[in-house]
Design a protein around this motif. Structure first.
Motif, PDB file in Angstrom:
ATOM      1  N   SER A  12      -6.768 -10.039  14.014  1.00 37.66           N
ATOM      2  CA  SER A  12      -5.550  -9.464  14.581  1.00 37.66           C
ATOM      3  C   SER A  12      -4.946  -8.428  13.640  1.00 37.66           C
ATOM      4  CB  SER A  12      -4.529 -10.574  14.830  1.00 37.66           C
ATOM      5  OG  SER A  12      -4.143 -11.166  13.603  1.00 37.66           O
ATOM      6  N   GLN A  13      -4.124  -7.555  14.230  1.00 36.81           N
ATOM      7  CA  GLN A  13      -3.437  -6.544  13.429  1.00 36.81           C
ATOM      8  C   GLN A  13      -2.448  -7.193  12.470  1.00 36.81           C
ATOM      9  OE1 GLN A  13      -1.357  -3.600  15.716  1.00 36.81           O
ATOM     10  NE2 GLN A  13      -0.720  -2.410  13.928  1.00 36.81           N
ATOM     11  N   GLN A  14      -1.835  -8.288  12.886  1.00 38.22           N
ATOM     12  CA  GLN A  14      -0.880  -8.974  12.019  1.00 38.22           C
ATOM     13  C   GLN A  14      -1.555  -9.476  10.749  1.00 38.22           C
ATOM     14  OE1 GLN A  14       1.015 -12.332  13.855  1.00 38.22           O
ATOM     15  NE2 GLN A  14       2.371 -12.730  12.137  1.00 38.22           N
ATOM     16  N   ARG A  15      -2.739 -10.065  10.895  1.00 35.36           N
ATOM     17  CA  ARG A  15      -3.470 -10.550   9.709  1.00 35.36           C
ATOM     18  C   ARG A  15      -3.911  -9.380   8.833  1.00 35.36           C
ATOM     19  NH1 ARG A  15      -9.231 -12.326   9.173  1.00 35.36           N
ATOM     20  NH2 ARG A  15      -9.357 -13.522   7.234  1.00 35.36           N
ATOM     21  N   PHE A  16      -4.375  -8.295   9.476  1.00 33.87           N
ATOM     22  CA  PHE A  16      -4.801  -7.126   8.689  1.00 33.87           C
ATOM     23  C   PHE A  16      -3.626  -6.547   7.899  1.00 33.87           C
ATOM     24  CE2 PHE A  16      -7.217  -3.457   7.571  1.00 33.87           C
ATOM     25  CZ  PHE A  16      -6.291  -2.426   7.556  1.00 33.87           C
ATOM     26  N   THR A  17      -2.470  -6.430   8.559  1.00 34.16           N
ATOM     27  CA  THR A  17      -1.310  -5.868   7.877  1.00 34.16           C
ATOM     28  C   THR A  17      -0.893  -6.730   6.703  1.00 34.16           C
ATOM     29  OG1 THR A  17      -0.543  -4.879   9.966  1.00 34.16           O
ATOM     30  CG2 THR A  17       1.069  -5.100   8.180  1.00 34.16           C
ATOM     31  N   ALA A  18      -0.960  -8.070   6.868  1.00 39.06           N
ATOM     32  CA  ALA A  18      -0.615  -8.967   5.764  1.00 39.06           C
ATOM     33  C   ALA A  18      -1.573  -8.796   4.603  1.00 39.06           C
ATOM     34  CB  ALA A  18      -0.614 -10.414   6.250  1.00 39.06           C
ATOM     35  N   PHE A  19      -2.873  -8.711   4.914  1.00 36.09           N
ATOM     36  CA  PHE A  19      -3.878  -8.489   3.864  1.00 36.09           C
ATOM     37  C   PHE A  19      -3.622  -7.154   3.166  1.00 36.09           C
ATOM     38  CE2 PHE A  19      -5.880 -12.213   4.787  1.00 36.09           C
ATOM     39  CZ  PHE A  19      -7.205 -12.310   4.402  1.00 36.09           C
ATOM     40  N   ALA A  20      -3.469  -6.084   3.960  1.00 32.23           N
ATOM     41  CA  ALA A  20      -3.307  -4.738   3.394  1.00 32.23           C
ATOM     42  C   ALA A  20      -2.052  -4.652   2.537  1.00 32.23           C
ATOM     43  CB  ALA A  20      -3.262  -3.706   4.517  1.00 32.23           C
ATOM     44  N   GLN A  21      -0.965  -5.262   2.992  1.00 33.33           N
ATOM     45  CA  GLN A  21       0.275  -5.239   2.218  1.00 33.33           C
ATOM     46  C   GLN A  21       0.090  -5.922   0.874  1.00 33.33           C
ATOM     47  OE1 GLN A  21       3.560  -7.262   4.083  1.00 33.33           O
ATOM     48  NE2 GLN A  21       5.070  -6.455   2.661  1.00 33.33           N
ATOM     49  N   SER A  22      -0.616  -7.073   0.880  1.00 30.48           N
ATOM     50  CA  SER A  22      -0.843  -7.800  -0.377  1.00 30.48           C
ATOM     51  C   SER A  22      -1.667  -6.974  -1.357  1.00 30.48           C
ATOM     52  CB  SER A  22      -1.552  -9.124  -0.074  1.00 30.48           C
ATOM     53  OG  SER A  22      -1.864  -9.797  -1.264  1.00 30.48           O
ATOM     54  N   TYR A  48      -2.320  -4.028  -6.224  1.00 25.99           N
ATOM     55  CA  TYR A  48      -3.335  -3.140  -6.800  1.00 25.99           C
ATOM     56  C   TYR A  48      -2.883  -1.686  -6.606  1.00 25.99           C
ATOM     57  CZ  TYR A  48      -6.301  -7.280  -6.859  1.00 25.99           C
ATOM     58  OH  TYR A  48      -6.810  -8.525  -7.086  1.00 25.99           O
ATOM     59  N   PRO A  49      -2.005  -1.168  -7.479  1.00 29.84           N
ATOM     60  CA  PRO A  49      -1.520   0.215  -7.313  1.00 29.84           C
ATOM     61  C   PRO A  49      -2.668   1.209  -7.378  1.00 29.84           C
ATOM     62  CG  PRO A  49      -0.233  -0.992  -8.966  1.00 29.84           C
ATOM     63  CD  PRO A  49      -1.419  -1.833  -8.644  1.00 29.84           C
ATOM     64  N   GLY A  50      -2.505   2.333  -6.695  1.00 30.96           N
ATOM     65  CA  GLY A  50      -3.521   3.379  -6.705  1.00 30.96           C
ATOM     66  C   GLY A  50      -4.003   3.742  -5.311  1.00 30.96           C
ATOM     67  N   PHE A  51      -3.823   2.835  -4.334  1.00 26.86           N
ATOM     68  CA  PHE A  51      -4.223   3.139  -2.967  1.00 26.86           C
ATOM     69  C   PHE A  51      -3.243   4.128  -2.334  1.00 26.86           C
ATOM     70  CE2 PHE A  51      -7.684   0.349  -2.297  1.00 26.86           C
ATOM     71  CZ  PHE A  51      -7.426  -0.838  -2.985  1.00 26.86           C
ATOM     72  N   THR A  52      -3.783   5.068  -1.574  1.00 23.97           N
ATOM     73  CA  THR A  52      -2.947   5.878  -0.696  1.00 23.97           C
ATOM     74  C   THR A  52      -2.785   5.185   0.653  1.00 23.97           C
ATOM     75  OG1 THR A  52      -3.621   7.920  -1.773  1.00 23.97           O
ATOM     76  CG2 THR A  52      -2.730   8.106   0.453  1.00 23.97           C
ATOM     77  N   GLY A  53      -3.828   4.513   1.073  1.00 22.28           N
ATOM     78  CA  GLY A  53      -3.761   3.791   2.325  1.00 22.28           C
ATOM     79  C   GLY A  53      -4.899   2.802   2.444  1.00 22.28           C
ATOM     80  N   ILE A  54      -4.665   1.734   3.215  1.00 20.24           N
ATOM     81  CA  ILE A  54      -5.699   0.756   3.581  1.00 20.24           C
ATOM     82  C   ILE A  54      -5.668   0.669   5.102  1.00 20.24           C
ATOM     83  CG2 ILE A  54      -6.523  -1.595   3.351  1.00 20.24           C
ATOM     84  CD1 ILE A  54      -5.068  -1.778   0.708  1.00 20.24           C
ATOM     85  N   ASN A  55      -6.735   1.147   5.733  1.00 20.50           N
ATOM     86  CA  ASN A  55      -6.747   1.281   7.185  1.00 20.50           C
ATOM     87  C   ASN A  55      -7.894   0.497   7.798  1.00 20.50           C
ATOM     88  OD1 ASN A  55      -4.685   3.181   6.705  1.00 20.50           O
ATOM     89  ND2 ASN A  55      -6.179   4.835   6.549  1.00 20.50           N
ATOM     90  N   TRP A  56      -7.765   0.261   9.089  1.00 20.13           N
ATOM     91  CA  TRP A  56      -8.838  -0.367   9.851  1.00 20.13           C
ATOM     92  C   TRP A  56      -9.307   0.615  10.918  1.00 20.13           C
ATOM     93  CZ3 TRP A  56      -9.664  -1.978  14.999  1.00 20.13           C
ATOM     94  CH2 TRP A  56     -10.762  -2.807  15.182  1.00 20.13           C
ATOM     95  N   ILE A  57     -10.625   0.859  10.952  1.00 20.26           N
ATOM     96  CA  ILE A  57     -11.239   1.786  11.898  1.00 20.26           C
ATOM     97  C   ILE A  57     -12.010   0.973  12.926  1.00 20.26           C
ATOM     98  CG2 ILE A  57     -12.832   3.709  12.148  1.00 20.26           C
ATOM     99  CD1 ILE A  57     -12.295   4.425   9.244  1.00 20.26           C
TER     100      ILE A  57
END
Length: 529
Positions: free
Chosen positions: A79-89, A94-103
């Motif tokens: 789900s998008q909710q689980r992905f957003t929780a993972f990506a936010q964590s 881990y600073p340095g990301f511009t973005g973490i996306n799902w394609i």
């Protein structure tokens, strides 16, 4: 009268002597400062290389961990909710990301994090990117089970950077792609200290093309060509060339450098005072370089300790999750299946005249349910052994070895000494248990062994674990080189758990001569728990 000319020449001789000394000291000082600046530039270039490589290797490893955890969930949750929780964590820690996306499988960027910085990329199809090499990198990700990295191009989000793609499959089916986005300027801003930006001109090249510079060139700052230092920066999917050049703020022009030393050196008192000045200045520069080196070493040790602490917390969280899943399986699913079996067994109690074929069918279903109950309990036990909490490490390992004796063709001989008196912490006990469990599983799967010896001994100042089998053995060097590429993480998992306890693992094996693994863990640091 004859002495008069010599007296006249004496001041000239003294002037020439002390003037020569001043010139020699001036030139020597210039060479020394140039050497110090050059060494400082080399050290700074090496620090930048280490920081960029360390940052990017850690970020790539975190994306790989993200991808693995994304598809390992049972039951699956994409789900998008689980992905957003993972990506936010991951974005937070881990600073340095511009973005973490799902394609999605069609190549459309469907979910982005953070939303504000990646809104321009949302809805874009990576198959339609203007750069052909970018599209080739994405196509490579489709055809591999690992990852792919694009060249540095103009990102959908704007600015220069690169994307990484991780193939996400579950049960043989494509679920989509994990997309890590890195802006080059953000990477360098994260890695470069303020002093480095102030004192040096930093350039990064990829495939001969300039992809980063911290400020525009100027005529004065481009004169010190002989002090430019180059370093190669390598991390997964990328090879960069670093060019570091000191600015005039730390190395002025040779013509005017320390010119006042020569002027003041024309007088005896001035020469002596300036010699003392440069001596003190030299001592200060050496002390500063030493303190800077000590500071870098301390920072690196703190960073390594921080990584170890994060790994400990991660493994502890993993064990807690295993415990929870095992409890859910045993206390809920197994109990529900038991109730179902009882219902099947008593279904015809009030129907004595029921057809025999139906009773037989119901009996077969009951047998299947019983086997399922056994399988669920074995799965729960595999996830987490309750014996470790209830009976302690030694009894839990003993039961584990006995289980291997019963369920496989292996004969496991377990012996312990000096361990009963120790009060080990949770991290130590669970790590030792998992190391032994992983070792036995590896032997069962790969060694073709018939006999295994497990020895766990407390021998001050260490806890010594020895696992030895009579299997087919292997070439240790070749195995370690191929383990990561082949995704055989058993040995690396054991070594990592030992390292988290400040221990060391040694493997001794030869083809057809069995294998011996010896792990030593410091005892003093473990007895507080």
């Amino acid at each position: 009268m004859f002495l008069a000319p010599s007296r006249k020449l004496l001041p000239i001789a003294a002037f020439l002597f002390f003037g020569s000394v001043a010139v020699v000291l001036w030139q020597s000082q210039n060479r020394h400062e140039r050497e110090l600046v050059f060494r400082h530039t080399e050290i700074s270039a090496e620090q930048i290389r280490i920081r960029v490589e360390g940052l990017m290797k850690a970020r790539m490893a975190s994306l790989e961990f993200f991808a693995d955890r994304w598809v390992e969930r049972v039951p699956p949750d994409f789900s998008q909710q689980r992905f957003t929780a993972f990506a936010q964590s991951f974005y937070t820690f881990y600073p340095g990301f511009t973005g973490i996306n799902w394609i999605n499988p069609k190549g459309v960027i469907q979910w982005v994090y953070p939303e504000k910085e990646n809104v321009r990329a949302k809805g874009k199809n990576v198959n339609n990117h203007d750069d052909s090499l970018y599209r080739q990198a994405f196509n490579k990700a489709k055809q591999s089970s690992g990852y792919s990295v694009t060249p540095s191009v103009e990102l959908f989000q704007g600015n220069l950077g690169f994307d990484t793609f991780w193939l996400l499959t579950y049960d043989g089916k494509l679920q989509g792609y994990l997309n890590g986005v890195f802006e080059i300027k953000r990477i360098m801003d994260t890695c470069l200290a303020k002093d480095t930006l102030h004192n040096f001109r930093v350039k990064i090249f990829e495939a001969g093309q300039l992809i980063y510079i911290n400020e525009k060139e100027d005529d004065v700052g481009s004169q010190i060509h002989t002090l430019i230092v180059h370093r190669e920066i390598h991390f997964p999917g990328k090879s960069w060339k670093l060019e570091l050049e000191p600015k005039v703020s730390i190395y002025p022009s040779v013509i005017i450098s320390n010119l006042w030393v020569l002027i003041f050196g024309l007088g005896i008192s001035a020469i002596l005072s300036l010699v003392l000045y440069f001596l003190l200045e030299r001592i200060a520069m050496v002390r500063k370089a030493r303190d800077h080196a000590f500071h870098e070493i301390s920072e690196r040790k703190r960073a390594e300790e921080h990584i170890r602490n994060l790994s400990r917390q991660l493994m502890k969280a993993q064990e807690i999750e295993r415990h929870r899943l095992a409890s859910d399986l045993h206390d809920h699913l197994a109990q529900d299946l038991s109730a179902l079996k009882i219902g099947l067994d008593t279904f015809f109690n009030d129907q004595p005249d029921a057809p025999v074929d139906k009773k037989d069918r119901l009996s077969k279903l009951s047998t299947i349910v019983q086997q399922t109950i056994v399988d669920v309990r074995e799965l729960a036990y595999g996830l987490y052994s309750s014996a470790l909490d209830q009976l302690g490490l030694i009894q839990a390992v003993s039961e584990l070895c006995e289980e291997f004796n019963v369920e496989s063709e292996l004969h496991v001989d377990f012996f312990s000494a000096g361990m009963d008196e120790l009060k080990l912490g949770f991290d130590t006990e669970i790590s030792l248990f998992r190391i032994i469990q992983e070792g036995l599983n590896n032997i069962k799967k790969h060694a073709d062994a018939t006999h295994v010896t497990v020895r766990l001994v407390a021998s001050y100042p260490d806890i010594i674990l020895r696992i030895e089998d009579n299997g087919k053995g292997f070439d240790v060097r070749k195995l370690l080189e191929s383990a990561l590429s082949a995704k055989r993480m058993g040995i690396h998992s054991m070594e990592e758990r030992a390292a988290l306890l400040n221990g060391k693992m040694q493997i001794d094996s030869r083809p057809a001569q069995g294998t011996k693994i010896v792990i030593k863990i410091p005892l003093q640091e473990q007895t507080d728990g």
